[in-house]
Design a protein around this motif. Structure first.
Motif, PDB file in Angstrom:
ATOM      1  N   GLU A   1       0.815  -1.216   0.000  1.00 62.58           N
ATOM      2  CA  GLU A   1       0.000   0.000   0.000  1.00 62.58           C
ATOM      3  C   GLU A   1       0.848   1.264   0.000  1.00 62.58           C
ATOM      4  O   GLU A   1       0.429   2.310  -0.505  1.00 62.58           O
ATOM      5  CB  GLU A   1      -0.938  -0.024   1.210  1.00 62.58           C
ATOM      6  CG  GLU A   1      -1.929   1.120   1.272  1.00 62.58           C
ATOM      7  CD  GLU A   1      -2.839   1.024   2.477  1.00 62.58           C
ATOM      8  OE1 GLU A   1      -3.319   2.077   2.937  1.00 62.58           O
ATOM      9  OE2 GLU A   1      -3.076  -0.111   2.953  1.00 62.58           O
ATOM     10  N   THR A   2       2.044   1.180   0.551  1.00 62.49           N
ATOM     11  CA  THR A   2       2.919   2.348   0.596  1.00 62.49           C
ATOM     12  C   THR A   2       3.265   2.835  -0.797  1.00 62.49           C
ATOM     13  O   THR A   2       3.426   4.042  -1.027  1.00 62.49           O
ATOM     14  CB  THR A   2       4.210   2.023   1.369  1.00 62.49           C
ATOM     15  OG1 THR A   2       3.883   1.328   2.569  1.00 62.49           O
ATOM     16  CG2 THR A   2       4.971   3.296   1.720  1.00 62.49           C
ATOM     17  N   MET A   3       3.408   1.926  -1.738  1.00 66.54           N
ATOM     18  CA  MET A   3       3.693   2.324  -3.119  1.00 66.54           C
ATOM     19  C   MET A   3       2.574   3.191  -3.686  1.00 66.54           C
ATOM     20  O   MET A   3       2.811   4.094  -4.489  1.00 66.54           O
ATOM     21  CB  MET A   3       3.889   1.091  -3.992  1.00 66.54           C
ATOM     22  CG  MET A   3       5.080   0.233  -3.605  1.00 66.54           C
ATOM     23  SD  MET A   3       6.657   0.974  -4.062  1.00 66.54           S
ATOM     24  CE  MET A   3       6.680   0.631  -5.821  1.00 66.54           C
ATOM     25  N   LEU A   4       1.345   2.944  -3.247  1.00 70.81           N
ATOM     26  CA  LEU A   4       0.225   3.771  -3.689  1.00 70.81           C
ATOM     27  C   LEU A   4       0.313   5.164  -3.080  1.00 70.81           C
ATOM     28  O   LEU A   4      -0.129   6.149  -3.693  1.00 70.81           O
ATOM     29  CB  LEU A   4      -1.105   3.111  -3.316  1.00 70.81           C
ATOM     30  CG  LEU A   4      -1.320   1.676  -3.808  1.00 70.81           C
ATOM     31  CD1 LEU A   4      -2.705   1.181  -3.416  1.00 70.81           C
ATOM     32  CD2 LEU A   4      -1.112   1.575  -5.309  1.00 70.81           C
ATOM     33  N   GLU A   5       0.871   5.253  -1.854  1.00 71.88           N
ATOM     34  CA  GLU A   5       1.039   6.560  -1.213  1.00 71.88           C
ATOM     35  C   GLU A   5       1.990   7.450  -2.014  1.00 71.88           C
ATOM     36  O   GLU A   5       1.873   8.675  -1.980  1.00 71.88           O
ATOM     37  CB  GLU A   5       1.576   6.388   0.209  1.00 71.88           C
ATOM     38  CG  GLU A   5       0.665   5.652   1.167  1.00 71.88           C
ATOM     39  CD  GLU A   5      -0.395   6.553   1.780  1.00 71.88           C
ATOM     40  OE1 GLU A   5      -0.469   7.732   1.382  1.00 71.88           O
ATOM     41  OE2 GLU A   5      -1.139   6.073   2.652  1.00 71.88           O
ATOM     42  N   PHE A   6       2.941   6.841  -2.713  1.00 73.00           N
ATOM     43  CA  PHE A   6       3.957   7.598  -3.433  1.00 73.00           C
ATOM     44  C   PHE A   6       3.718   7.626  -4.946  1.00 73.00           C
ATOM     45  O   PHE A   6       4.642   7.843  -5.720  1.00 73.00           O
ATOM     46  CB  PHE A   6       5.344   7.027  -3.126  1.00 73.00           C
ATOM     47  CG  PHE A   6       5.809   7.326  -1.733  1.00 73.00           C
ATOM     48  CD1 PHE A   6       6.058   8.633  -1.337  1.00 73.00           C
ATOM     49  CD2 PHE A   6       5.980   6.312  -0.811  1.00 73.00           C
ATOM     50  CE1 PHE A   6       6.485   8.910  -0.047  1.00 73.00           C
ATOM     51  CE2 PHE A   6       6.405   6.581   0.477  1.00 73.00           C
ATOM     52  CZ  PHE A   6       6.649   7.890   0.865  1.00 73.00           C
ATOM     53  N   SER A   7       2.488   7.387  -5.339  1.00 73.40           N
ATOM     54  CA  SER A   7       2.137   7.456  -6.755  1.00 73.40           C
ATOM     55  C   SER A   7       0.683   7.866  -6.880  1.00 73.40           C
ATOM     56  O   SER A   7      -0.072   7.871  -5.907  1.00 73.40           O
ATOM     57  CB  SER A   7       2.388   6.109  -7.440  1.00 73.40           C
ATOM     58  OG  SER A   7       1.570   5.099  -6.876  1.00 73.40           O
ATOM     59  N   ALA A   8       0.287   8.207  -8.102  1.00 74.85           N
ATOM     60  CA  ALA A   8      -1.098   8.589  -8.374  1.00 74.85           C
ATOM     61  C   ALA A   8      -1.569   7.866  -9.630  1.00 74.85           C
ATOM     62  O   ALA A   8      -0.786   7.645 -10.553  1.00 74.85           O
ATOM     63  CB  ALA A   8      -1.209  10.099  -8.563  1.00 74.85           C
ATOM     64  N   PRO A   9      -2.840   7.489  -9.688  1.00 73.19           N
ATOM     65  CA  PRO A   9      -3.337   6.813 -10.891  1.00 73.19           C
ATOM     66  C   PRO A   9      -3.578   7.801 -12.020  1.00 73.19           C
ATOM     67  O   PRO A   9      -4.100   8.891 -11.806  1.00 73.19           O
ATOM     68  CB  PRO A   9      -4.639   6.180 -10.410  1.00 73.19           C
ATOM     69  CG  PRO A   9      -5.110   7.066  -9.293  1.00 73.19           C
ATOM     70  CD  PRO A   9      -3.867   7.576  -8.631  1.00 73.19           C
ATOM     71  N   LYS A  10      -3.190   7.420 -13.204  1.00 73.42           N
ATOM     72  CA  LYS A  10      -3.529   8.170 -14.413  1.00 73.42           C
ATOM     73  C   LYS A  10      -4.460   7.308 -15.249  1.00 73.42           C
ATOM     74  O   LYS A  10      -4.155   6.149 -15.548  1.00 73.42           O
ATOM     75  CB  LYS A  10      -2.283   8.514 -15.225  1.00 73.42           C
ATOM     76  CG  LYS A  10      -2.612   9.203 -16.567  1.00 73.42           C
ATOM     77  CD  LYS A  10      -1.382   9.345 -17.426  1.00 73.42           C
ATOM     78  CE  LYS A  10      -0.498  10.478 -16.916  1.00 73.42           C
ATOM     79  NZ  LYS A  10       0.666  10.709 -17.818  1.00 73.42           N
ATOM     80  N   VAL A  11      -5.604   7.866 -15.626  1.00 68.47           N
ATOM     81  CA  VAL A  11      -6.590   7.152 -16.424  1.00 68.47           C
ATOM     82  C   VAL A  11      -6.324   7.404 -17.908  1.00 68.47           C
ATOM     83  O   VAL A  11      -6.163   8.554 -18.335  1.00 68.47           O
ATOM     84  CB  VAL A  11      -8.014   7.597 -16.070  1.00 68.47           C
ATOM     85  CG1 VAL A  11      -9.032   6.947 -17.009  1.00 68.47           C
ATOM     86  CG2 VAL A  11      -8.335   7.249 -14.625  1.00 68.47           C
ATOM     87  N   VAL A  12      -6.257   6.343 -18.688  1.00 68.72           N
ATOM     88  CA  VAL A  12      -6.170   6.432 -20.147  1.00 68.72           C
ATOM     89  C   VAL A  12      -7.452   5.837 -20.711  1.00 68.72           C
ATOM     90  O   VAL A  12      -7.737   4.655 -20.527  1.00 68.72           O
ATOM     91  CB  VAL A  12      -4.941   5.690 -20.688  1.00 68.72           C
ATOM     92  CG1 VAL A  12      -4.880   5.801 -22.212  1.00 68.72           C
ATOM     93  CG2 VAL A  12      -3.662   6.240 -20.057  1.00 68.72           C
ATOM     94  N   ASN A  13      -8.243   6.663 -21.409  1.00 73.55           N
ATOM     95  CA  ASN A  13      -9.554   6.268 -21.921  1.00 73.55           C
ATOM     96  C   ASN A  13      -9.515   6.354 -23.446  1.00 73.55           C
ATOM     97  O   ASN A  13      -9.379   7.436 -24.014  1.00 73.55           O
ATOM     98  CB  ASN A  13     -10.618   7.209 -21.351  1.00 73.55           C
ATOM     99  CG  ASN A  13     -12.030   6.749 -21.637  1.00 73.55           C
ATOM    100  OD1 ASN A  13     -12.300   6.217 -22.698  1.00 73.55           O
ATOM    101  ND2 ASN A  13     -12.928   6.979 -20.683  1.00 73.55           N
ATOM    102  N   ILE A  14      -9.621   5.199 -24.119  1.00 76.85           N
ATOM    103  CA  ILE A  14      -9.385   5.105 -25.566  1.00 76.85           C
ATOM    104  C   ILE A  14     -10.675   4.762 -26.298  1.00 76.85           C
ATOM    105  O   ILE A  14     -11.388   3.810 -25.942  1.00 76.85           O
ATOM    106  CB  ILE A  14      -8.321   4.039 -25.869  1.00 76.85           C
ATOM    107  CG1 ILE A  14      -7.016   4.370 -25.118  1.00 76.85           C
ATOM    108  CG2 ILE A  14      -8.071   3.912 -27.373  1.00 76.85           C
ATOM    109  CD1 ILE A  14      -5.972   3.289 -25.233  1.00 76.85           C
ATOM    110  N   ASP A  15     -10.958   5.529 -27.343  1.00 79.06           N
ATOM    111  CA  ASP A  15     -12.099   5.245 -28.196  1.00 79.06           C
ATOM    112  C   ASP A  15     -11.734   4.152 -29.210  1.00 79.06           C
ATOM    113  O   ASP A  15     -10.721   4.243 -29.902  1.00 79.06           O
ATOM    114  CB  ASP A  15     -12.518   6.521 -28.931  1.00 79.06           C
ATOM    115  CG  ASP A  15     -13.637   6.255 -29.917  1.00 79.06           C
ATOM    116  OD1 ASP A  15     -14.612   5.564 -29.527  1.00 79.06           O
ATOM    117  OD2 ASP A  15     -13.531   6.713 -31.069  1.00 79.06           O
ATOM    118  N   LEU A  16     -12.551   3.110 -29.290  1.00 77.49           N
ATOM    119  CA  LEU A  16     -12.338   2.019 -30.231  1.00 77.49           C
ATOM    120  C   LEU A  16     -13.378   2.041 -31.353  1.00 77.49           C
ATOM    121  O   LEU A  16     -13.749   1.002 -31.895  1.00 77.49           O
ATOM    122  CB  LEU A  16     -12.386   0.674 -29.500  1.00 77.49           C
ATOM    123  CG  LEU A  16     -11.340   0.470 -28.400  1.00 77.49           C
ATOM    124  CD1 LEU A  16     -11.520  -0.894 -27.744  1.00 77.49           C
ATOM    125  CD2 LEU A  16      -9.941   0.613 -28.961  1.00 77.49           C
ATOM    126  N   GLY A  17     -13.838   3.253 -31.711  1.00 75.76           N
ATOM    127  CA  GLY A  17     -14.785   3.371 -32.813  1.00 75.76           C
ATOM    128  C   GLY A  17     -16.217   3.466 -32.372  1.00 75.76           C
ATOM    129  O   GLY A  17     -17.130   3.022 -33.110  1.00 75.76           O
TER     130      GLY A  17
END
Length: 500
Positions: free
Chosen positions: A476-492
């Protein structure tokens, strides 16, 4: 009565003049101050005191280094952290001698606890570096692909305490580096040399600016945590310091991780193995000279076994060898400073004025004259049938515990939960049902059953209430030192005709 001086154990000898470590260079402070050996009360080296410009320089350097370090491969970070662990383990005697000289940690403990624990933490996060990733997220739209990545935050400000400097350094630096961050460390002014020695140990393993150390008193820490380019602050310390840091960090909207103090209760049931309970109670409060946030500084004894356990515990406490931290025979060393010694002594004196009985702790200190200036206290046990004195709710941070008795387990749990802290707690019983029920009802981040002080790498370390927030030592500590980035891709996906 003092004994004639015998051959004295050798103190750590600095390899040279200590300087700060910033951007891969050794930097002199604005001034210097004395580091005092707590076993003698005498200076043993000089340490640099940073100016605000040094702090700004370190944060800038860490910010520049972040641009490349964040793009380093997980394999690279894994290898670096593994090499750091190897180097820590390569010379345990030198580390133990340094810690004993610096903060009074008994050399026998530093050898078997601080050194291997610090190495284990780096090795654990070395492994996690390659398993730190985002997720693919299932969504309803079949024409959409969504996934996350974990992004490092940037410059981490790590503010360390004096009681376990290399363990707390490992707890903060290892996951921060593994996640791709850079770090500026501000050690306690009472435990600075060990952090500078660590900097020398890893200097050739990390690019300039990835790891930096600025040193001095609270003014240096205040300048660091208030810097607008710090991405996150992580502290191990006390509540007053945490409040000041959070107030300063709030001005820049900087998030924090707080690993703070405790007033941890050890509950002993009538069916407990008393020999093991006494051994664990002594370990829980006298390890590290009682200067530990997870110390078992309260003991709740069932009425059926209270007298016997208290007698055994007091006998153990009286038998403990107090002396120079560098002596391998020493079991409890000096407190870190005169100020801390006097603070703990004041707690004991106040408790006695409030009616508590001192079952152990008033025995004379049998020390040579050369150690008369050290900051020594005998291991103490205070007792009252039902304690309402401040010493039962305030963190003492010394070799002193408070014992009281109970008859009802619900009442014992209520008393254990009655402080503003919530870091650790424990129960000693052979009744499995009772163990699970009490563990469920105790308000603490850590609950031990029939043991104390067991914190292997991978097990979350942290508390609730005034004991802080966030978790160290685990995935869980690794989550404390990072942030999620969302990548949302259109597939048509078809577009709805909303315009025109």
């Amino acid at each position: 009565m003092t004994q004639p001086a015998a051959q004295e154990p050798p103190a750590f000898v600095p390899p040279g003049r200590y300087r700060m470590y910033v951007d891969g260079e050794w930097v002199a402070g604005e001034t210097e101050y004395d580091a005092v050996n707590p076993s003698t009360g005498l200076p043993w080296t000089r340490l640099p005191l940073a100016a605000p410009a040094h702090v700004a320089h370190a944060v800038r350097a860490a910010g520049r280094a972040f641009r490349d370090w964040r793009r380093s491969s997980p394999a690279t970070r894994q290898q670096v952290l593994a090499k750091i662990a190897d180097r820590i383990e390569a010379d345990p005697g030198r580390w133990a001698q340094l810690l004993a000289t610096e903060n009074g940690r008994p050399i026998r403990e530093a050898t078997v606890a601080d050194v291997p624990s610090s190495a284990a933490i780096f090795r654990y996060f070395s492994g996690l570096a390659r398993d730190h990733h985002g997720d693919q997220l299932p969504v309803e739209d079949p024409h959409t692909l969504v996934y996350t990545t974990r992004e490092p935050l940037g410059v981490i400000a790590a503010v360390l305490p004096w009681n376990s400097p290399i363990i707390t350094l490992a707890n903060k630096v290892a996951p921060a580096l593994a996640a791709g961050n850079t770090v500026v460390v501000k050690p306690s002014e009472f435990a600075t040399a060990s952090v500078l020695e660590f900097a020398a140990l890893v200097a050739d393993l990390l690019p300039p600016g990835v790891f930096n150390v600025v040193t001095g008193d609270g003014r240096v820490g205040a300048a660091l945590v208030a810097h607008p380019d710090v991405a996150k602050v992580t502290l191990t310390g006390g509540g007053p310091t945490a409040r000041r840091i959070m107030a300063a960090a709030a001005e820049a909207l900087t998030p924090t991780i707080m690993e703070l103090g405790g007033k941890s209760a050890l509950i002993v049931a009538e069916d407990a193995d008393l020999e093991r309970a006494v051994a664990d109670a002594a370990l829980g409060i006298y390890l590290a000279n009682g200067e530990a946030c997870i110390a078992s500084s309260r003991i709740l004894l069932h009425d059926a076994i209270a007298d016997e356990l208290l007698e055994r515990f007091a006998g153990t406490a009286r038998s403990i060898r107090v002396g120079d931290a560098l002596d391998p025979e020493t079991q409890v060393g000096p407190l870190v400073s005169r100020q801390q010694h006097d603070r703990v002594r004041a707690h004991l004196d106040s408790a006695r004025r409030q009616g508590l009985r001192l079952c152990a702790g008033d025995e004379p200190l049998d020390l040579p004259a050369s150690r008369s200036g050290g900051f020594y206290l005998r291991p103490a046990i205070l007792y009252g049938d039902r304690v309402t004195a401040e010493v039962a709710s305030e963190e003492v941070f010394g070799p002193a515990t408070v014992a009281e008795r109970f008859t009802d387990y619900a009442d014992a749990v209520e008393r254990a939960n009655s402080t503003r802290y919530g870091l650790a707690s424990g129960v000693w019983t052979n009744d499995l049902t009772r163990a699970h029920r009490i563990a469920r009802d105790l308000d603490a981040g850590i609950v031990w059953v029939n043991k104390w002080f067991d914190l292997p790498a991978g097990v979350p370390m942290g508390g609730i209430k005034d004991s802080g927030f966030g978790r160290e030592l685990c995935r869980e500590t690794m989550l404390e030192f990072s942030a999620p980035k969302v990548v949302n891709i259109d597939l048509g996906a078809p577009r709805l005709p909303l315009w025109g």
